[in-house]
Enzyme design. Structure first.
Site, PDB file in Angstrom:
ATOM      1  N   TRP A 193      48.779  36.283  45.607  1.00 21.35           N
ATOM      2  CA  TRP A 193      47.765  36.199  44.555  1.00 21.35           C
ATOM      3  C   TRP A 193      47.553  34.735  44.165  1.00 21.35           C
ATOM      4  O   TRP A 193      46.426  34.229  44.125  1.00 21.35           O
ATOM      5  CB  TRP A 193      48.209  37.031  43.356  1.00 21.35           C
ATOM      6  CG  TRP A 193      47.171  37.235  42.287  1.00 21.35           C
ATOM      7  CD1 TRP A 193      45.877  36.797  42.282  1.00 21.35           C
ATOM      8  CD2 TRP A 193      47.352  37.949  41.056  1.00 21.35           C
ATOM      9  NE1 TRP A 193      45.235  37.190  41.127  1.00 21.35           N
ATOM     10  CE2 TRP A 193      46.120  37.897  40.360  1.00 21.35           C
ATOM     11  CE3 TRP A 193      48.418  38.626  40.483  1.00 21.35           C
ATOM     12  CZ2 TRP A 193      45.955  38.490  39.108  1.00 21.35           C
ATOM     13  CZ3 TRP A 193      48.248  39.220  39.242  1.00 21.35           C
ATOM     14  CH2 TRP A 193      47.029  39.153  38.566  1.00 21.35           C
ATOM     15  N   ASP A 209      51.970  40.230  51.384  1.00 23.23           N
ATOM     16  CA  ASP A 209      50.993  41.034  50.654  1.00 23.23           C
ATOM     17  C   ASP A 209      49.826  40.157  50.214  1.00 23.23           C
ATOM     18  O   ASP A 209      50.028  39.081  49.629  1.00 23.23           O
ATOM     19  CB  ASP A 209      51.653  41.653  49.417  1.00 23.23           C
ATOM     20  CG  ASP A 209      50.663  42.460  48.595  1.00 23.23           C
ATOM     21  OD1 ASP A 209      50.355  43.592  48.991  1.00 23.23           O
ATOM     22  OD2 ASP A 209      50.194  41.945  47.555  1.00 23.23           O
ATOM     23  N   TYR A 256      41.793  38.320  46.022  1.00 26.36           N
ATOM     24  CA  TYR A 256      42.481  37.091  45.642  1.00 26.36           C
ATOM     25  C   TYR A 256      41.582  35.901  45.972  1.00 26.36           C
ATOM     26  O   TYR A 256      41.656  35.311  47.041  1.00 26.36           O
ATOM     27  CB  TYR A 256      43.836  36.976  46.343  1.00 26.36           C
ATOM     28  CG  TYR A 256      44.802  38.096  45.997  1.00 26.36           C
ATOM     29  CD1 TYR A 256      44.593  38.909  44.876  1.00 26.36           C
ATOM     30  CD2 TYR A 256      45.910  38.356  46.779  1.00 26.36           C
ATOM     31  CE1 TYR A 256      45.462  39.930  44.554  1.00 26.36           C
ATOM     32  CE2 TYR A 256      46.794  39.378  46.463  1.00 26.36           C
ATOM     33  CZ  TYR A 256      46.559  40.167  45.353  1.00 26.36           C
ATOM     34  OH  TYR A 256      47.428  41.195  45.033  1.00 26.36           O
ATOM     35  N   GLY A 266      54.594  41.929  40.493  1.00 19.77           N
ATOM     36  CA  GLY A 266      54.976  41.431  39.178  1.00 19.77           C
ATOM     37  C   GLY A 266      56.477  41.372  39.012  1.00 19.77           C
ATOM     38  O   GLY A 266      56.992  41.468  37.896  1.00 19.77           O
ATOM     39  N   ARG A 313      48.347  34.773  33.134  1.00 16.59           N
ATOM     40  CA  ARG A 313      49.386  34.906  32.105  1.00 16.59           C
ATOM     41  C   ARG A 313      48.781  35.183  30.734  1.00 16.59           C
ATOM     42  O   ARG A 313      49.483  35.548  29.796  1.00 16.59           O
ATOM     43  CB  ARG A 313      50.244  33.639  32.069  1.00 16.59           C
ATOM     44  CG  ARG A 313      51.170  33.509  33.264  1.00 16.59           C
ATOM     45  CD  ARG A 313      51.687  32.107  33.444  1.00 16.59           C
ATOM     46  NE  ARG A 313      50.624  31.169  33.806  1.00 16.59           N
ATOM     47  CZ  ARG A 313      50.854  29.961  34.286  1.00 16.59           C
ATOM     48  NH1 ARG A 313      52.103  29.531  34.450  1.00 16.59           N
ATOM     49  NH2 ARG A 313      49.853  29.165  34.601  1.00 16.59           N
TER      50      ARG A 313
END
Length: 321
Positions: free
Chosen positions: A21, A52, A57, A204, A227
């Site tokens: 990401w 991944d 993204y 995460g 964030r």
């Protein structure tokens, strides 16, 4: 590196997966391309064999970077690639779910081109689209699987009921939920998936970075920063609760020669029998190596109990007392 079977896919994968990401360069601290490419190379050197990614993204930027990195190394046969479909990054600001047949097929074709490969090992539906019947979304994935363009089908961010519904159309082999010490709401889902023979790759795993212990004071982030936008524990009241959890992790770190807290977080997640592999994003070689070193040691049963207690207290708020 430690390895495990990813459900019944037949893929023997590293217990740490490289997440990309941040490598897409949108919503996280920026690094230059050479640094990000070096992070990917480092992951492979450290034994990571599952990466991944997703077209969402940064409009395929992460996939294209992977393609430019992996192709010259000629390591495609050593690495499993999981990418996604059904989520479109719009205007560099917002995401839009789109599980239509046209978008699923287009994203698959674009991913193959971006990644410079002829097949995708695992295709995940990024988010369920409430406006498109699952018959259309997963029917298209079945077609792509018959064509050999994708090998396995999974889902990300689906509920149990949605997985069961999708499972009536396609064989769902892998789920990808959010899971970490600061987000445990998906535990029951993962236990059920394990019983059903599905693999589970969690994202995460470091709580967007808060479980590294590098952030000890509340900060202001750009509205587009993940964030601020996606992970809610960087703000009060959760932030103070997480700081109490970090204090427990600090003590365990000392007992292991001051290991980075990220290694504790990854060991905790990887130690759960319902977790096949933990996705950890990293944009630099040193961070990748730091994360992978978590596989060099394990938490004791006593340490796991202490962390489990701290996580439970975090969830019910009793750490504030």
């Amino acid at each position: 590196m430690r390895y495990t079977e990813l459900g019944m896919t037949g893929m023997n994968v590293s217990q740490i997966t490289l997440g990309t990401w941040g490598l897409g360069g949108a919503g996280w601290d920026p690094y230059d391309e050479s640094t990000r490419m070096d992070a990917v190379r480092s992951a492979i050197e450290c034994g990571i064999n599952l990466i991944d990614t997703a077209p969402a993204y940064n409009n395929g930027a992460a996939e294209r970077l992977l393609g430019r990195t992996l192709a010259p190394q000629k390591v495609r046969d050593q690495v499993y690639i999981a990418t996604k479909c059904g989520n479109v990054f719009m205007g560099g600001k917002v995401y839009r779910r789109d599980g239509s047949a046209g978008t699923v097929r287009r994203q698959c074709e674009e991913s193959l081109e971006n990644l410079q490969t002829d097949h995708i090992d695992l295709m995940l539906v990024h988010w369920p689209d409430p406006n498109v019947p699952f018959e259309e979304t997963f029917g298209t994935l079945n077609d792509l699987k018959r064509e050999g363009k994708i090998l396995h089908i999974g889902v990300s961010n689906f509920t149990k009921e949605q997985i069961q519904e999708a499972g009536r159309i396609s064989k769902i082999e892998v789920i990808q939920p959010q899971y970490s010490m600061v987000y445990t709401e998906t535990e029951d889902l993962m236990r059920w998936a394990l019983e059903e023979g599905m693999g589970c790759m969690t994202y995460g795993s470091l709580g967007g970075g808060i479980l590294t212990g590098k952030i000890r004071e509340v900060r202001e982030y750009d509205p587009a920063d993940n964030r601020n936008r996606f992970y809610k524990h960087f703000q009060e009241p959760m932030f103070s609760r997480v700081m109490q959890l970090l204090s427990v992790m600090d003590e365990i770190a000392k007992d292991h020669g001051d290991v980075p807290l990220s290694q504790i977080a990854l060991n905790w997640s990887c130690g759960k029998d319902y977790v096949s592999t933990c996705i950890a994003g990293a944009q630099t070689r040193d961070k990748v190596q730091e994360n992978c070193a978590a596989a060099d040691w394990e938490l004791s049963e006593e340490e796991v109990r202490a962390l489990d207690d701290a996580v439970l207290a975090l969830k019910d708020g009793s750490l504030e007392e």
